[in-house]
Write an enzyme that holds these catalytic residues in place. Structure first.
Site, PDB file in Angstrom:
ATOM      1  N   LYS A 162     -19.947  16.643  24.228  1.00 46.56           N
ATOM      2  CA  LYS A 162     -19.668  18.063  24.346  1.00 46.56           C
ATOM      3  C   LYS A 162     -20.130  18.515  25.732  1.00 46.56           C
ATOM      4  CE  LYS A 162     -18.297  18.876  20.037  1.00 46.56           C
ATOM      5  NZ  LYS A 162     -17.018  19.505  19.667  1.00 46.56           N
ATOM      6  N   LYS A 261      -6.767  17.051  13.160  1.00 46.54           N
ATOM      7  CA  LYS A 261      -7.904  17.378  12.299  1.00 46.54           C
ATOM      8  C   LYS A 261      -7.337  18.049  11.050  1.00 46.54           C
ATOM      9  CE  LYS A 261     -11.620  18.668  14.694  1.00 46.54           C
ATOM     10  NZ  LYS A 261     -12.583  19.509  15.422  1.00 46.54           N
TER      11      LYS A 261
HETATM   12 MG    MG Z   1     -12.916  19.486  19.626  1.00 48.09          MG
END
Ligand code: MG
Length: 372
Positions: A162, A261
């Site tokens: 991240k 996702k």
């Molecule tokens: Mg992502």
């Protein structure tokens, strides 16, 4: 299949490590589990919705209300079949995570009754999938290096970091220098703005597999501009809520990789359509996840075994986030892959005692035998 009742459970699971993204910090997972009770047996689903808005506005509270007030009552009077799920769950796309949870529970019950695994039903073509891990933003570069080293030692085949403004290029360059051959990705969760493109040019040096969602979900134009400016492939996550979103983004060259996702797009059915749309356009996909327990993880591992998933995704072991495991464990084998679970339903058995031990509240909603 007739659904007789739906149980909504809220479980509190402490995270094994604090997880920081550009949206904020998470320490505990407030996870909503869905159990359908039917005339052919039970099925389990898991809702990916987070406690606080950020990744999506659909928080766990919003998803819980949508299930209780709208999605569960709509099951009344329906005979539910695998090829009729879209009709029963129709009109729920404003709360895709709630929809995905109920869809998974229905699929689990139907496949268990039909003695079939979700991997087989989805059309999985592999028996093992390479495991990847997503690591949060750390306070220092050394902390990030230590986390990456731990993931590599644990056998992960690809690492995603991240990033956010101020914690990006230098971290990635340091990781690349320490791990020259590691498959590496970065995920900004929409933290940059269009005028950051000049700064983001420097990211090419890290030789990433892709940079994921650098700009806000609705700014496809900025993603297309960045894709023209850098050599690193641009990947979209939050921007893609459906297979038609992906078609539009690909056609305007806003991305050349897509994160599939199931939670974000309303469930496995739309995730498979999204996969198919990307394969048709020769765009590689990889499988993303939320802070999943074994229930959603098992389904995601099965999804990641479809042929278009050519990049390792955020498919970790079921012990990635929590000490308490709610299902039979999913683990990395010696070469960093996870075996696709081939049991009936979601592929693994749930651990009722473990679920009970972390349940904070539960409610059972009877489903009317007649249409509302
Ligand atoms: Mg992502």
């Amino acid at each position: 299949m007739r659904v007789e009742a739906v149980e909504l459970r809220r479980c509190q699971l402490p995270l094994r490590e604090v997880f920081r993204t550009s949206y904020g910090v998470e320490r505990t997972r407030d996870v909503l589990l869905v159990r359908v009770r039917t005339d052919v047996g039970d099925g389990w689903g898991e809702c990916g919705a987070p406690a606080a808005p950020g990744y999506t506005d659909e928080t766990v509270e919003v998803a819980h209300r949508a299930l209780r007030d709208r999605l569960v009552p709509a099951l009344g009077g329906h005979d539910v079949h695998l090829d009729g799920l879209d009709a029963v769950l129709d009109g729920s796309c404003d709360t895709p995570m709630a929809r995905a949870a109920l869809e998974l529970a229905l699929i689990d019950a139907l496949l268990r009754a039909g003695n079939q695994s979700v991997a087989h039903w989805l059309g999985a073509t592999r028996t093992r999938v390479p495991a990847g891990i997503a690591l949060g933003v750390e306070a220092t570069i050394d902390d990030s290096l230590a986390r990456v080293a731990g993931a590599v030692d644990a056998g992960y085949r690809r690492v995603k970091l991240k990033i956010e403004p101020g914690r990006d290029v230098a971290v990635l360059d340091a990781v690349r220098a320490a791990f020259p051959d590691l498959a590496l990705q970065a995920d900004a969760n929409g933290a940059y703005r269009g005028d950051d493109i000049e700064h983001l040019r420097a990211i090419d040096a890290a030789r990433l597999q892709c940079i994921e969602q650098p700009f806000p979900a609705d700014d496809l134009a900025a993603h297309a501009a960045l894709a023209r400016a850098i050599a690193t492939p641009v990947c979209l996550d939050e921007s893609i809520r459906s297979s038609s979103d992906a078609a539009r983004a690909i056609d305007m060259a806003a991305c050349s990789v897509v994160n599939v996702k199931a939670a974000r797009v309303g469930g496995l059915l739309e995730a498979r359509r999204l996969h198919d749309a990307c394969v048709e356009r020769e765009v590689p996909v990889w499988c993303g996840g939320m802070l999943d327990t074994g229930i959603a993880r098992a389904a995601n591992v099965a999804l990641a075994a479809l042929p278009g998933f050519t990049i390792p995704g955020d498919v970790s072991g079921s012990d990635r986030w929590f000490d308490v495991e709610l299902t039979q464990p999913l683990r990395l084998d010696d070469d960093g892959c996870i075996r696709v679970p081939n049991g009936v339903g979601i592929g693994v058995d749930v651990d009722g005692d473990a679920i009970e031990s972390c349940t904070e509240s539960s409610e059972v909603l009877p489903v009317s035998p007649r249409r509302s």
